[in-house]
Design a protein around this motif. Structure first.
Motif, mmCIF file in Angstrom:
data_model
loop_
_atom_site.group_PDB
_atom_site.id
_atom_site.type_symbol
_atom_site.label_atom_id
_atom_site.label_comp_id
_atom_site.label_asym_id
_atom_site.label_seq_id
_atom_site.Cartn_x
_atom_site.Cartn_y
_atom_site.Cartn_z
ATOM 1 N N GLU A 36 0.828 -1.204 0.000
ATOM 2 C CA GLU A 36 0.000 0.000 0.000
ATOM 3 C C GLU A 36 0.865 1.258 0.000
ATOM 4 O OE1 GLU A 36 -2.294 0.045 3.596
ATOM 5 O OE2 GLU A 36 -0.609 -0.640 4.834
ATOM 6 N N ASN A 37 0.211 2.389 -0.303
ATOM 7 C CA ASN A 37 0.838 3.718 -0.244
ATOM 8 C C ASN A 37 2.034 3.865 -1.192
ATOM 9 O OD1 ASN A 37 -0.901 4.805 1.818
ATOM 10 N ND2 ASN A 37 0.217 3.548 3.313
ATOM 11 N N LEU A 38 1.963 3.205 -2.336
ATOM 12 C CA LEU A 38 3.026 3.343 -3.345
ATOM 13 C C LEU A 38 2.575 4.204 -4.528
ATOM 14 C CD1 LEU A 38 4.396 -0.335 -3.484
ATOM 15 C CD2 LEU A 38 5.410 1.624 -2.314
ATOM 16 N N GLU A 39 1.460 4.915 -4.383
ATOM 17 C CA GLU A 39 0.910 5.680 -5.500
ATOM 18 C C GLU A 39 1.870 6.739 -6.014
ATOM 19 O OE1 GLU A 39 -0.542 5.294 -2.586
ATOM 20 O OE2 GLU A 39 -2.225 3.930 -2.979
ATOM 21 N N GLU A 40 2.675 7.343 -5.115
ATOM 22 C CA GLU A 40 3.571 8.428 -5.519
ATOM 23 C C GLU A 40 4.885 7.913 -6.117
ATOM 24 O OE1 GLU A 40 4.154 10.787 -2.071
ATOM 25 O OE2 GLU A 40 2.089 11.538 -2.007
ATOM 26 N N TYR A 41 5.147 6.630 -6.008
ATOM 27 C CA TYR A 41 6.409 6.063 -6.496
ATOM 28 C C TYR A 41 6.240 5.592 -7.944
ATOM 29 C CZ TYR A 41 7.919 6.310 -1.666
ATOM 30 O OH TYR A 41 8.259 6.770 -0.412
ATOM 31 N N THR A 42 5.994 6.549 -8.797
ATOM 32 C CA THR A 42 5.658 6.231 -10.191
ATOM 33 C C THR A 42 6.888 5.904 -11.034
ATOM 34 O OG1 THR A 42 5.740 8.608 -10.686
ATOM 35 C CG2 THR A 42 3.593 7.663 -10.126
ATOM 36 N N GLY A 43 8.071 6.213 -10.552
ATOM 37 C CA GLY A 43 9.280 5.969 -11.338
ATOM 38 C C GLY A 43 9.953 4.642 -11.043
ATOM 39 N N LEU A 44 9.346 3.811 -10.212
ATOM 40 C CA LEU A 44 9.984 2.560 -9.818
ATOM 41 C C LEU A 44 10.185 1.630 -11.008
ATOM 42 C CD1 LEU A 44 8.251 1.578 -6.448
ATOM 43 C CD2 LEU A 44 10.543 2.497 -6.790
ATOM 44 N N LYS A 45 11.383 1.055 -11.074
ATOM 45 C CA LYS A 45 11.690 0.027 -12.066
ATOM 46 C C LYS A 45 12.016 -1.313 -11.416
ATOM 47 C CE LYS A 45 13.290 3.223 -15.622
ATOM 48 N NZ LYS A 45 14.407 3.603 -16.539
ATOM 49 N N CYS A 46 12.357 -1.280 -10.141
ATOM 50 C CA CYS A 46 12.686 -2.506 -9.427
ATOM 51 C C CYS A 46 12.121 -2.408 -8.011
ATOM 52 C CB CYS A 46 14.201 -2.725 -9.399
ATOM 53 S SG CYS A 46 14.705 -4.291 -8.674
ATOM 54 N N LEU A 47 11.300 -3.385 -7.627
ATOM 55 C CA LEU A 47 10.645 -3.369 -6.320
ATOM 56 C C LEU A 47 10.903 -4.696 -5.601
ATOM 57 C CD1 LEU A 47 8.768 -2.025 -4.268
ATOM 58 C CD2 LEU A 47 6.809 -2.889 -5.571
ATOM 59 N N TRP A 48 11.548 -4.584 -4.436
ATOM 60 C CA TRP A 48 11.900 -5.754 -3.632
ATOM 61 C C TRP A 48 10.919 -5.883 -2.469
ATOM 62 C CZ3 TRP A 48 16.465 -8.516 -4.948
ATOM 63 C CH2 TRP A 48 17.245 -7.917 -5.940
ATOM 64 N N LEU A 49 10.117 -6.943 -2.484
ATOM 65 C CA LEU A 49 9.124 -7.175 -1.427
ATOM 66 C C LEU A 49 9.199 -8.603 -0.884
ATOM 67 C CD1 LEU A 49 6.100 -5.322 -3.049
ATOM 68 C CD2 LEU A 49 7.119 -4.749 -0.843
ATOM 69 N N GLN A 50 10.308 -9.284 -1.098
ATOM 70 C CA GLN A 50 10.396 -10.667 -0.650
ATOM 71 C C GLN A 50 10.514 -10.768 0.865
ATOM 72 O OE1 GLN A 50 12.877 -9.085 -2.137
ATOM 73 N NE2 GLN A 50 14.891 -9.892 -1.588
ATOM 74 N N SER A 51 10.208 -11.947 1.363
ATOM 75 C CA SER A 51 10.348 -12.268 2.791
ATOM 76 C C SER A 51 9.546 -11.323 3.676
ATOM 77 C CB SER A 51 11.838 -12.246 3.197
ATOM 78 O OG SER A 51 12.575 -13.179 2.435
ATOM 79 N N ASN A 52 8.275 -11.127 3.306
ATOM 80 C CA ASN A 52 7.323 -10.426 4.153
ATOM 81 C C ASN A 52 6.175 -11.384 4.465
ATOM 82 O OD1 ASN A 52 8.121 -7.462 4.566
ATOM 83 N ND2 ASN A 52 8.457 -7.717 2.353
ATOM 84 N N GLY A 53 5.026 -10.844 4.815
ATOM 85 C CA GLY A 53 3.848 -11.679 5.060
ATOM 86 C C GLY A 53 2.721 -11.323 4.114
ATOM 87 N N LEU A 54 3.050 -10.965 2.879
ATOM 88 C CA LEU A 54 2.051 -10.511 1.904
ATOM 89 C C LEU A 54 1.158 -11.669 1.463
ATOM 90 C CD1 LEU A 54 4.432 -8.316 -0.279
ATOM 91 C CD2 LEU A 54 2.925 -7.549 1.562
ATOM 92 N N ARG A 55 -0.151 -11.406 1.402
ATOM 93 C CA ARG A 55 -1.110 -12.427 0.982
ATOM 94 C C ARG A 55 -1.669 -12.154 -0.408
ATOM 95 N NH1 ARG A 55 -2.725 -15.812 5.028
ATOM 96 N NH2 ARG A 55 -2.044 -15.263 7.141
ATOM 97 N N HIS A 56 -1.569 -10.918 -0.866
ATOM 98 C CA HIS A 56 -2.134 -10.557 -2.166
ATOM 99 C C HIS A 56 -1.156 -9.648 -2.924
ATOM 100 C CE1 HIS A 56 -6.027 -12.183 -0.948
ATOM 101 N NE2 HIS A 56 -5.894 -11.525 0.201
ATOM 102 N N ILE A 57 -1.218 -9.735 -4.240
ATOM 103 C CA ILE A 57 -0.527 -8.768 -5.097
ATOM 104 C C ILE A 57 -1.538 -7.677 -5.408
ATOM 105 C CG2 ILE A 57 0.715 -8.440 -7.268
ATOM 106 C CD1 ILE A 57 1.278 -11.443 -7.297
ATOM 107 N N GLU A 58 -1.282 -6.476 -4.912
ATOM 108 C CA GLU A 58 -2.293 -5.421 -5.016
ATOM 109 C C GLU A 58 -1.638 -4.043 -4.959
ATOM 110 O OE1 GLU A 58 -4.825 -5.757 -1.589
ATOM 111 O OE2 GLU A 58 -3.131 -6.070 -0.228
ATOM 112 N N ASN A 59 -2.448 -3.031 -5.325
ATOM 113 C CA ASN A 59 -2.058 -1.619 -5.205
ATOM 114 C C ASN A 59 -0.760 -1.287 -5.943
ATOM 115 O OD1 ASN A 59 -4.309 -1.123 -3.486
ATOM 116 N ND2 ASN A 59 -3.141 -1.852 -1.718
#
Length: 304
Positions: A36-59
């Motif tokens: 969540e709250n990534l709306e302002e990060y419009t220039g991202l080319k690489c996003l690291w979200l591994q090893s969390n507790g995420l249940r859905h791919i969203e937002n």
């Protein structure tokens, strides 16, 4: 994953506090259960979200420039909400709970898909890959795939060059596994943990056409051609070696001639010659003087 946390996190990691200036965001090992709250990060080319507790791919609607998305080691059970990531090149969802490959046909540039250690089992679970012609590198190792007919799915993937199926039971149920996969997947360059070399492909195709005898003859033919290339390379070096030996021989003869000339009697240098002449004149003078004195003494005796 609040906006303030994201800004502070960027500052601590020497990134920009202005969200849209960042092209990379490291959010792994943070214990997040929601994106969540990534709306302002419009220039991202690489996003690291591994090893969390995420249940859905969203937002991720604002990440239209994203090229690499790392979601391994989470609690994700479904591939979804990827429609806006039209430039996505690499997707890693290893070590999750995904049972079906789906919703990837909206990614026209997807090249690498890592989906190892998930819950894939049957051909129907992976048939969606037929609608993903751009995939070149596919890792489906350590799932529960059993149906050998899954091979027909891979045959319909025109760009597939790297395939990993280690740890799946289907490997046991496909006779002559490596040869069969090599023959039917025409662009394959790497299978599991080994490369598919040109000789491997040639021998596999010979085996498919004529059995073991044809495979053996093809292998012998490749070995003969390899030996001939090596012999041709050796033969091409022989004239070069001969020229080198001739130059070395001429150089040795030249050096030997100079050494012999320096050892001959007439080869002394001028200083040595002058020294010899001085020594000779002094020696001759010393011998003549006593003889002259003896002659004078004899002449005086006769006169008396």
């Amino acid at each position: 994953m609040t906006k303030e946390f994201l800004k502070d996190h960027c500052e601590k990691n020497k990134l920009y506090r202005t969200p849209y200036l960042n092209d990379t965001l490291y959010l792994h090992f943070k214990g997040f259960d929601q994106i969540e709250n990534l709306e302002e990060y419009t220039g991202l080319k690489c996003l690291w979200l591994q090893s969390n507790g995420l249940r859905h791919i969203e937002n991720l609607q604002a990440q239209t420039e994203l090229r690499s998305l790392f979601l391994q080691q989470n609690l994700i059970s479904k591939l979804e909400n990827l429609e806006n990531l039209s430039k996505l090149y690499t997707l890693n969802v290893d070590n999750n709970f995904i049972q079906t490959i789906e919703n990837l046909s909206c990614l026209p540039e997807l090249n690498t898909l890592r989906i190892a250690h998930n819950k894939l089992e049957m051909k129907a679970d992976v048939e969606h890959l037929i609608n993903c012609p751009s995939i070149s590198d596919l890792d489906m190792s350590h799932n529960s795939l059993k149906d050998p007919d899954i091979l027909s799915v891979f045959m319909c993937m025109p760009q597939l060059r790297v395939l990993n199926l280690m740890g799946n039971d289907m490997v046991k149920y496909i006779p002559n596994y490596r040869k069969t996969m090599t023959v039917h997947i025409k662009q394959l360059k790497f299978l599991d943990n080994l490369p598919v070399l040109p000789i491997d492909r040639a021998c596999a195709e010979a085996w498919a056409a004529g059995g073991l005898d044809a495979e053996r003859k093809e292998k012998e033919s490749w070995q003969m051609r390899k030996w001939k290339r090596m012999q041709d390379a050796i033969d091409a070096l022989k004239p070069i070696h001969a020229k080198h030996e001739e130059r070395r021989r001429l150089k040795e003869l030249e050096e030997r001639g100079l050494t012999e000339a320096s050892n001959t009697p007439g080869s002394q240098n001028p200083s040595e010659c002058s020294e010899i002449q001085d020594m000779s004149s002094s020696q001759v003078g010393g011998c003549i003087q006593p003889s002259v004195q003896d002659s004078l003494d004899s002449n005086e005796d006769l006169q008396k």
